[in-house]
Each structure stands twice: as structure tokens, then as C-alpha cells.
Design a protein around this motif. Structure first.
Motif, PDB file in Angstrom:
ATOM      1  N   ILE A  33       0.823  -1.218   0.000  1.00 41.33           N
ATOM      2  CA  ILE A  33       0.000   0.000   0.000  1.00 41.33           C
ATOM      3  C   ILE A  33       0.857   1.267   0.000  1.00 41.33           C
ATOM      4  N   ALA A  34       1.863   1.312   0.900  1.00 42.00           N
ATOM      5  CA  ALA A  34       2.691   2.518   1.015  1.00 42.00           C
ATOM      6  C   ALA A  34       3.420   2.797  -0.308  1.00 42.00           C
ATOM      7  N   ALA A  37       0.739   4.197  -2.819  1.00 39.83           N
ATOM      8  CA  ALA A  37      -0.156   5.276  -2.352  1.00 39.83           C
ATOM      9  C   ALA A  37       0.095   6.597  -3.090  1.00 39.83           C
ATOM     10  N   THR A  38       1.356   6.938  -3.300  1.00 40.92           N
ATOM     11  CA  THR A  38       1.696   8.197  -3.969  1.00 40.92           C
ATOM     12  C   THR A  38       1.078   8.302  -5.354  1.00 40.92           C
ATOM     13  N   GLY A 176      -7.673   8.355  -0.264  1.00 42.53           N
ATOM     14  CA  GLY A 176      -6.470   7.675  -0.760  1.00 42.53           C
ATOM     15  C   GLY A 176      -6.755   6.265  -1.244  1.00 42.53           C
ATOM     16  N   TYR A 177      -5.700   5.602  -1.715  1.00 45.12           N
ATOM     17  CA  TYR A 177      -5.778   4.229  -2.191  1.00 45.12           C
ATOM     18  C   TYR A 177      -5.345   3.288  -1.077  1.00 45.12           C
ATOM     19  N   GLU A 182     -11.315   3.229   3.293  1.00 42.24           N
ATOM     20  CA  GLU A 182     -11.394   4.664   3.618  1.00 42.24           C
ATOM     21  C   GLU A 182     -12.794   5.197   3.398  1.00 42.24           C
TER      22      GLU A 182
END
Ligand code: KG4
Ligand code: ZN
Length: 342
Positions: A33-34, A37-38, A176-177, A182
């Protein structure tokens, strides 16, 4: 039999060891995920490279956790599809190489069969036959399940999958993704009375779905009302998806005459969906079954488990060649000798 499971079809690297006598021995997951994410979504090439980095360290981790060595592994099951081709090829290449080096069978596992069988890893698993609702980022399907490998597709999404609709709508709402969880969190603060979105394709017969119109509905509502209404929009969207899935699952139970409903795939982690489906199944005189939340989304345990079932039913994929199948209809799964569980 100790079966190693390797899952690399999308953005999670999952490894697990399943023992056909003792059950699940160990599982480990690395989420990307991290990393993605950007970019607001999965970047396939980055996903593949990250799987390359993580598979072997996670293998050592699950072996240590299970108190086993590489010599104790009796078979290697890997996700062969559907999914991102590059990501699948990492798991397939490593899985088949390990199996070749250890001189044990390698098994190509269908990712959705993994999801579908995941609730069988829980205590008090559902007996066959049952209806399965598969709700992930890439699929929304209703399947009649008469045993391992005995699947009849009852209906599916004609456009976006439920998870995909969650993710796209979340993006519109500035979340966010990955957007599903979320959006569900934001919906908690929303007013359920403010907007009512349609329940697509529930007013005509059949078990197919269509979720892409809901995203458009969210967009036009957002344009009319502005970002201040985003929690109410999230709630209206979630209620519409949940209601639609509940209506179609009720229809599938009545249509098949079955009373057990199995729900799996990432969206099955959604609390409101679980509540809605459980209440419906009980009202129909049956029951709904789910994987534990950690096994709703992608994981290695479901692949190790599906591999163990297939191995016990005689599947053997001779090497050394192999392929990954980015598109792989559930109906094209190799036939198995007999019904049963390992
Ligand atoms: O099964 P999965 O991990 O990967 C695929 O095989 O696609 O499913 C991921 C999907 C994503 O679309 C994600 O947003 C959705 O499952 N998801 C949720 C929730 N948790 C994950 N959607 C709604 N509510 C959730 N709590
Ligand atoms: Zn999945």
C-alpha cells in the motif's frame, strides 16, 4: 502434507504453510500500500519488483514460525491467475523453481478459488454445497459451489467490480488508495437519509450486477452539493452497494434452494455488508460465512489451502514449463477426480 502457498497476483505478497492434518501453521503478508499510495493506485512494474524482493524473506519467516525447514515442504502452490501478469509471473517463477529444486509438486492455483475457499480455513467451516459471493477489486461473482473445483457461475458484474466501484468513488471523494476501507470509514459519519442512490439491476430478473452507474451518481451528486456532502455521499454509495448485494444474494439462495452463503474477497471485510448479508441469510433460514478479516483481502493462506485441496484430489501440474493467466475464467479450472476436502 505441508503445502507452501505463494500469492503475488496484485499488491500484496502473501506466503503461508498449510498442513493437511494440523491446518494452517503460519502465514505472513507484506502489503505494498505505502509503495503505491503516492500514485493513487497499483503501478504494475513496481508491484512485480517488490514481490521479487519479498517472497524469499517471507518464506524464511513462515518456515521459522511453523518450526519447519525447506526440506519439510511437500508441495508448492502459487497463484497463477487472474491478476497482473508481471506480478503473477514472479510468484509462478519462484514457486515452480522452489518446487523443482526441492523435487516436490507445484500447483497453479486460481486466485478466486483461493478467495472462495478461504472461509473453510475458519473453525466451523460451511459444508458443501453453498452459494459464494466473491467481491474483490477485480471481480463480483455469484457462484454455486458443490465441492472443490465444482463451480457454476450464477451471475457477475457486467462492468465495474464492487471493490473497483468503491475505489473509484473513493478517489472522486478525495480519499487515498485503496479506497474501499477509507470510504467505509467516511460513510460512518454520513447521514443515511440525505441521498438515495439506485440499486442497479435489482428491478429485473437475473443475478448479474452493474456498479459503474453508482460512481457516476456519486460524481453528479458531488458536483451539485460540493465536497461538504462527501460523508453523506459515501454513506449513500455504501448503502446502495450493500443493498444491491443483499438483494442479489437473497435471490441466489432462493434460486438454488441453498441456505448457506459464503462471502469472500476484499469487500467482504466491509462491516455493513457483513451485517446486511448475515441478517438476510438468517431471515432466509440459513447462515452467512466469512473468512477472518485478514483473509478477506489477498493472502497466502488461501492459496496454500486451495493448493492442499487440489493436491489431495489428484491435481499435478507437470513442469518445468509454466504460465501465468492474467485472465482466467473460474469455469476453466482443471477438473478434479472427486469432491472432498483434505
Ligand atoms: O481481494 P482483494 O484484496 O484484491 C483483489 O483480488 O482484488 O480486494 C481488494 C478490494 C479493493 O477494491 C478494496 O478497496 C476493497 O477490496 N476493500 C473494501 C474494504 N476492504 C477492502 N471495500 C469496502 N469496504 C472495506 N472495508
Ligand atoms: Zn483477491
Amino acid at each position: 502434507m505441508h503445502v507452501l502457498g505463494i500469492e503475488t497476483s496484485c499488491d500484496e505478497t502473501g506466503l503461508a504453510l498449510y498442513d493437511s492434518d494440523r491446518g494452517l501453521l503460519a502465514h505472513a503478508l507484506h502489503s505494498q500500500i505505502a509503495l503505491h499510495a503516492t500514485y493513487g493506485g497499483v503501478v504494475p512494474e513496481l508491484a512485480s519488483r517488490d514481490h521479487v524482493r519479498k517472497v524469499l524473506p517471507l518464506l524464511d519467516q513462515v518456515l521459522a514460525e511453523a518450526g519447519l525447514t525447506r526440506r519439510d515442504v511437500d508441495a508448492v502452490a502459487y497463484t497463477a491467475g487472474p491478476g497482473l501478469v508481471g506480478a503473477l509471473l514472479v510468484g509462478a517463477a519462484i514457486g515452480r523453481s522452489l518446487a523443482w529444486a526441492w523435487d516436490v509438486p507445484a500447483l497453479a492455483v486460481h486466485h478466486m478459488e483461493g478467495h472462495l475457499l478461504a472461509p473453510l480455513l475458519e473453525p466451523d467451516p460451511p459444508p458443501f454445497p453453498f452459494v459464494a459471493l466473491l467481491v474483490s477489486g477485480g471481480h463480483t461473482q455469484l457462484v454455486r459451489v458443490d465441492g472443490v473445483g465444482r463451480y457454476t457461475l450464477l451471475g457477475e458484474s457486467l462492468d465495474d467490480a464492487a471493490g473497483e466501484a468503491f475505489d473509484k468513488t473513493a478517489k472522486l471523494l478525495g480519499l487515498g488508495y485503496p479506497g474501499g476501507p477509507e470510504l467505509a470509514r467516511l460513510a460512518e459519519q454520513g447521514d443515511p437519509q440525505r441521498f438515495r442512490f439506485p440499486r442497479p439491476m435489482t428491478d429485473r430478473p437475473g443475478l448479474d450486477f452493474s456498479f459503474s452507474g453508482l460512481k457516476t451518481f456519486a460524481l453528479t451528486t458531488l458536483q451539485d452539493e460540493g465536497m461538504v456532502a462527501r460523508a453523506d455521499i459515501a454513506r449513500a454509495f455504501e448503502d446502495a452497494v450493500v443493498d444491491t448485494l443483499v438483494i442479489k444474494c437473497r435471490r441466489a439462495l432462493r434460486h438454488t434452494g441453498l441456505e448457506r452463503l459464503v462471502v469472500a474477497g476484499g469487500v467482504s471485510a466491509n462491516r455493513r455488508l457483513r451485517e446486511g448479508l448475515s441478517a438476510m441469510a438468517e431471515a432466509e433460514g440459513g447462515r452467512a460465512y466469512y473468512p477472518r478479516p485478514a483473509f478477506c483481502t489477498d493472502n497466502g493462506a488461501m492459496i496454500a489451502f486451495a493448493g492442499a485441496q487440489r493436491l489431495s484430489l489428484g491435481q499435478h501440474d507437470p513442469g518445468p514449463g509454466f504460465t501465468a493467466r492474467p485472465r482466467w475464467p473460474l469455469a476453466e479450472l482443471p477438473a478434479l477426480r472427486e469432491e472432498g476436502t483434505a
